[in-house]
Design a protein around this motif. Structure first.
Motif, PDB file in Angstrom:
ATOM      1  N   LEU A 111       0.848  -1.196   0.000  1.00 15.67           N
ATOM      2  CA  LEU A 111       0.000   0.000   0.000  1.00 15.67           C
ATOM      3  C   LEU A 111       0.883   1.244   0.000  1.00 15.67           C
ATOM      4  O   LEU A 111       1.781   1.373   0.835  1.00 15.67           O
ATOM      5  N   PRO A 112       0.666   2.188  -0.942  1.00 18.69           N
ATOM      6  CA  PRO A 112       1.455   3.433  -0.930  1.00 18.69           C
ATOM      7  C   PRO A 112       1.290   4.184   0.391  1.00 18.69           C
ATOM      8  O   PRO A 112       0.237   4.130   1.036  1.00 18.69           O
ATOM      9  N   GLU A 113       2.321   4.925   0.779  1.00 16.69           N
ATOM     10  CA  GLU A 113       2.359   5.550   2.099  1.00 16.69           C
ATOM     11  C   GLU A 113       1.365   6.693   2.256  1.00 16.69           C
ATOM     12  O   GLU A 113       1.091   7.124   3.377  1.00 16.69           O
ATOM     13  N   ASP A 114       0.808   7.239   1.165  1.00 15.13           N
ATOM     14  CA  ASP A 114      -0.117   8.363   1.284  1.00 15.13           C
ATOM     15  C   ASP A 114      -1.579   7.937   1.214  1.00 15.13           C
ATOM     16  O   ASP A 114      -2.471   8.756   1.003  1.00 15.13           O
ATOM     17  N   MET A 115      -1.858   6.639   1.390  1.00 14.11           N
ATOM     18  CA  MET A 115      -3.223   6.135   1.266  1.00 14.11           C
ATOM     19  C   MET A 115      -3.876   6.017   2.643  1.00 14.11           C
ATOM     20  O   MET A 115      -3.369   5.335   3.534  1.00 14.11           O
ATOM     21  N   ARG A 116      -5.028   6.664   2.817  1.00 12.55           N
ATOM     22  CA  ARG A 116      -5.842   6.540   4.017  1.00 12.55           C
ATOM     23  C   ARG A 116      -7.296   6.699   3.618  1.00 12.55           C
ATOM     24  O   ARG A 116      -7.664   7.695   2.997  1.00 12.55           O
ATOM     25  N   GLY A 117      -8.156   5.726   3.936  1.00 13.85           N
ATOM     26  CA  GLY A 117      -9.571   5.837   3.617  1.00 13.85           C
ATOM     27  C   GLY A 117     -10.294   4.524   3.808  1.00 13.85           C
ATOM     28  O   GLY A 117      -9.690   3.462   3.971  1.00 13.85           O
ATOM     29  N   ALA A 118     -11.661   4.589   3.762  1.00 13.54           N
ATOM     30  CA  ALA A 118     -12.481   3.419   4.060  1.00 13.54           C
ATOM     31  C   ALA A 118     -13.206   2.878   2.841  1.00 13.54           C
ATOM     32  O   ALA A 118     -13.981   1.934   2.967  1.00 13.54           O
ATOM     33  N   ASN A 119     -12.988   3.441   1.644  1.00 14.24           N
ATOM     34  CA  ASN A 119     -13.760   3.009   0.471  1.00 14.24           C
ATOM     35  C   ASN A 119     -12.882   2.767  -0.751  1.00 14.24           C
ATOM     36  O   ASN A 119     -13.253   3.095  -1.872  1.00 14.24           O
ATOM     37  N   PHE A 120     -11.704   2.214  -0.538  1.00 14.15           N
ATOM     38  CA  PHE A 120     -10.833   1.894  -1.667  1.00 14.15           C
ATOM     39  C   PHE A 120     -11.345   0.642  -2.393  1.00 14.15           C
ATOM     40  O   PHE A 120     -11.843  -0.299  -1.769  1.00 14.15           O
ATOM     41  N   LYS A 121     -11.193   0.650  -3.723  1.00 13.09           N
ATOM     42  CA  LYS A 121     -11.537  -0.510  -4.530  1.00 13.09           C
ATOM     43  C   LYS A 121     -10.346  -0.867  -5.425  1.00 13.09           C
ATOM     44  O   LYS A 121      -9.475  -0.027  -5.683  1.00 13.09           O
ATOM     45  N   MET A 122     -10.355  -2.139  -5.899  1.00 10.57           N
ATOM     46  CA  MET A 122      -9.293  -2.598  -6.791  1.00 10.57           C
ATOM     47  C   MET A 122      -9.922  -3.151  -8.068  1.00 10.57           C
ATOM     48  O   MET A 122     -11.091  -3.556  -8.081  1.00 10.57           O
ATOM     49  N   ARG A 123      -9.115  -3.148  -9.125  1.00  9.59           N
ATOM     50  CA  ARG A 123      -9.527  -3.784 -10.374  1.00  9.59           C
ATOM     51  C   ARG A 123      -8.269  -4.269 -11.087  1.00  9.59           C
ATOM     52  O   ARG A 123      -7.150  -3.857 -10.737  1.00  9.59           O
ATOM     53  N   VAL A 124      -8.466  -5.116 -12.113  1.00  7.87           N
ATOM     54  CA  VAL A 124      -7.338  -5.624 -12.901  1.00  7.87           C
ATOM     55  C   VAL A 124      -7.556  -5.209 -14.354  1.00  7.87           C
ATOM     56  O   VAL A 124      -8.658  -5.337 -14.896  1.00  7.87           O
TER      57      VAL A 124
END
Length: 752
Positions: A111-124
């Protein structure tokens, strides 16, 4: 009707193509990525939130996809949304290049160091073909870059109160804030009062209710593992005792006098702390209920407060009292700090003041000037002058105030400074403006005083070019707008018995002329016409240089014959400035510049016309087999077999292309012949493409693979009269080759 074997084969082949087309029309299916177990950790469960830190940042997601196969150069890319779940600017987490034949695998990511939050999503995302999977479910993802307990204090001062208690009196409030976390305003916080989560999320909180207050960083589902819970501060409330400073809220004190400030609550063994402009100036002191303001000390003016604390009272701060100086006033000398006084010249000094009833005394070189008691003074001598102003009205009798000093000098000489006042670049600008910027009076010891404002309108001026007067140029500014004015400029000035000459400025203006070079071609080719660069400008009496890629290649010939590729220019030096021509780029000839919209080997149906179009060249010539010019257009319409020649011209270079036109055969290779002697279909006849060509070899084999016929330049003469067939419907195999390369192969059925 019974179908022949060959017809059946054609139907089977057609069906295979239909099935293949159906399969090829299917597209890959990329499934949404899902959290996966970390094989490097004990246990066997997928993560539900990403709580990364510098000590641990290793996570896995599972990804599956369905065929058809992706390209060999394909990449699978795992992407992360923003904290709101949007992919407008996705973050690339991982790239996989070796799973193009694996339909179920894991991505590993950090996880990148500047990421903070409760609604992250991923895709390919795949690259060959370009497709994107559905987005994953939303997850909490936090990089915990601060994981130590917070420390809070009043206003973040860093001073934690004794016993962790702060008392608020009479409905007041207090602001709590952490003081040990860098970049505190970039985080989100969870504030609590006596165990209850409050709505505030900022780095500070202002409270007026009693309770136990503490805070932690809001890392969402990861908050518990971050260990940032702060110390606790207890807020208590009490009743105000009405603390105040006796007397008026605005107090004036005469210079040199003192004034006693006194709290209205005394004699109870309490502790007092006195403040000026928010800073402690006395205390805390038991029974120190007074403070003496000394107006004889510079900077005594300000806002004073007192704070009381002790048993039986609520700790509180009084309202402020403003203390200022009575009878204060300002004086302003209306003259420059330095004045140049010429012989037989006089000047007037003046002063302004805010005093209500002022008296004046002027001084020269430290001694009072007799009868100089007005706010103005006429002078005609050098020296140092100042004035004392006394306030004679108001409740106070303050000491006189002394103005700034004005130094009056008699110059030994004057110094002129001229400079460019417009945007000017030597040999690039086409005009230049010069102006007098400074006049300095120079004393006997070499000290200089800027007297521009006083004397610039008093001098007589004369501009000089290379030391000679320029007629009519008698102001402090001059503008030069042609190369004829190139040279060194200076300004001469005179005033009374003083003469002065400025520094010298060089002016080199560019020419307004345009220098153009031309060429008979820009493409260099072996054996082509020589490329010559020339100019319409007469170079006979000019100093010039031919340059290639910035380097001089000739300075004697008025034209230049080019033998190498590069960028060429002509430079003439005129009035000490270069006059630079346009650039001409000479390139190596590239035959691929000629583009044909069709192949050079044209196949046409007899009676039709096919157009071949050329592009890229400057001109074209088309010739037939008899070397006759048949067209000079960029295209030609072919309707007869034969060989043709195209010559395309690029400046001094040419490219030749041979165009071959042949007729297309209108019938296919037969796979059935009948040898019944009726003269119809007795021989196996091939299309013109394969018959009578000495470079084409036709070979026929029987059903056992034995060669029964072979002929180069096939004359359409099989089977020959000596060939015998011992049964009905015999099958033969043929193979047609050119130079060992197979052109056609198949079967021949012979029916008797």
């Amino acid at each position: 009707m019974k179908k022949s074997n060959s017809t059946y084969s054609i139907l089977v082949l057609a069906l295979a193509f239909v099935l293949l087309g159906t399969f090829s029309s299917q597209a890959q299916v990329l499934n949404q990525p899902v959290p996966a177990d970390n094989p490097n950790l004990a246990g066997n469960s997928a993560w539900t939130a990403v709580c990364a830190s510098s000590g641990f940042n290793e996570y896995f997601v599972n990804f599956t996809w369905d065929p058809p196969m992706v390209g060999g150069d394909n990449k699978f890319i795992l992407e992360l949304s923003d904290s709101d779940g949007y992919f407008a600017d996705p973050t690339e987490l991982a790239v996989v290049t070796d799973k193009n034949t694996t339909f179920d695998f894991e991505f590993q990511f950090e996880l990148p160091e500047d990421m903070r939050g409760a609604n992250f999503k991923m895709r390919v995302r795949s690259t060959s073909p370009a497709k994107t999977s559905p987005a994953s479910e939303a997850f909490s993802m936090y990089f915990i870059d601060y994981n130590s307990p917070l420390l809070i204090s009043e206003n973040g001062s860093g001073s934690i109160p004794s016993g962790g208690q702060i008392q608020i009196c009479g409905g007041g409030s207090v602001t709590l804030k952490p003081h040990n976390i860098p970049n505190a305003d970039t985080y989100i916080y969870n504030w609590y009062r006596s165990g209850t989560l409050l709505a505030e999320k900022s780095e500070s909180i202002t409270v007026s209710d009693s309770g136990m207050y503490y805070v932690e960083l809001d890392y969402g589902d990861c908050s518990g593992s971050a260990n940032t819970l702060s110390n606790t501060i207890e807020i208590t409330t009490g009743t105000s005792s009405g603390l105040a400073i006796n007397g008026a809220s605005n107090i004036e004190v005469c210079p040199g006098e003192t004034y006693l400030l006194e709290a209205n609550i005394t004699g109870m063994g309490l502790t007092y702390t006195w403040y000026k402009d928010g800073t402690i100036i006395s205390g805390p002191t038991v029974d120190g209920s007074t403070y003496t303001v000394d107006a004889g000390i510079t900077g005594f003016e300000g806002s004073y407060e007192v704070e009381v604390d002790g048993a039986g009272v609520c700790k509180e701060l009084s309202a402020p009292v403003t203390v200022s100086s009575s009878g204060s006033y300002e004086i302003t000398l209306n003259n420059a700090e330095s004045i140049v006084l010429l012989p037989s010249q006089s000047k007037t000094l003046s002063v302004a003041t805010t005093a209500t009833s002022a008296s004046y005394q002027w001084f020269k070189d430290g001694s009072a000037i007799t009868d100089a008691t007005n706010n103005t003074l006429d002078i005609n001598e050098v020296g140092e002058y100042y004035v004392e102003v006394t306030e004679n009205g108001g409740p106070c009798t303050p000491a006189p105030m002394t103005s700034a000093t004005t130094t009056v000098v008699s110059p030994d000489s004057f110094e002129f400074v001229v400079d460019y006042v417009s945007s000017y670049t030597s040999c690039e600008s086409t005009d230049a403006t010069l102006s007098l910027t400074t006049i300095n009076a120079v004393s006997e010891n070499g000290a200089t005083t800027d007297v521009t404002g006083d004397l610039q309108s008093s001098f007589n001026y004369q501009w000089k070019l290379n030391g000679a007067d320029i007629p009519g140029e008698n102001s402090k500014t001059i503008t030069i707008s042609s190369q004829e004015g190139n040279g060194n400029y200076s300004l001469f000035g005179s005033l009374d018995t003083f003469d002065s000459t400025s520094n010298s400025l060089q002016v080199r203006l560019a020419s307004n002329e345009t220098l153009t070079i031309t060429t008979n071609g820009t493409v260099l080719c072996e054996g082509g016409e020589a490329i010559v660069l020339s100019s319409a400008t007469d170079l006979t009496n000019e100093s010039f240089e031919w340059k290639k890629d910035g380097a001089v290649v000739s300075s004697s010939s008025e034209s230049l014959t080019v033998s190498e590729t590069g960028v060429y220019q002509l430079v003439i030096t005129t009035n000490e400035c270069p006059l630079v021509s346009n650039e001409i780029t000479i390139t190596e000839f590239d035959e691929s510049l000629l583009v044909l919209d069709k192949t050079q080997d044209l196949i046409i149906i007899e009676g039709e016309t096919k157009t071949l179009t050329a592009s890229g060249a400057g001109s074209y010539e088309w010739y037939d087999a008899g070397n006759n010019l048949i067209s000079s257009s960029s295209y030609y319409d072919f309707n007869e077999e034969g060989e043709y020649l195209l010559i395309a011209t690029f400046g001094t270079c040419t490219v030749s292309r041979v165009i071959t036109v042949t007729y297309r055969d209108m019938f296919a290779i037969p796979n059935v012949i009948t040898t019944n002697g009726d003269g119809i279909n007795d021989l196996w006849v091939l299309p013109n493409t394969y018959s009578r060509d000495p470079n084409v070899l036709v070979t026929i084999f029987n059903e056992r693979g034995e060669q029964v016929f072979s002929q180069a330049g096939y004359e359409n003469n099989w089977p020959q009269s000596t060939t015998s067939f011992n049964r009905q419907n015999m099958i033969f195999y043929y193979k047609i080759t050119r130079g060992g390369k197979s052109l056609k192969q198949g079967t021949i059925t012979v029916i008797k």
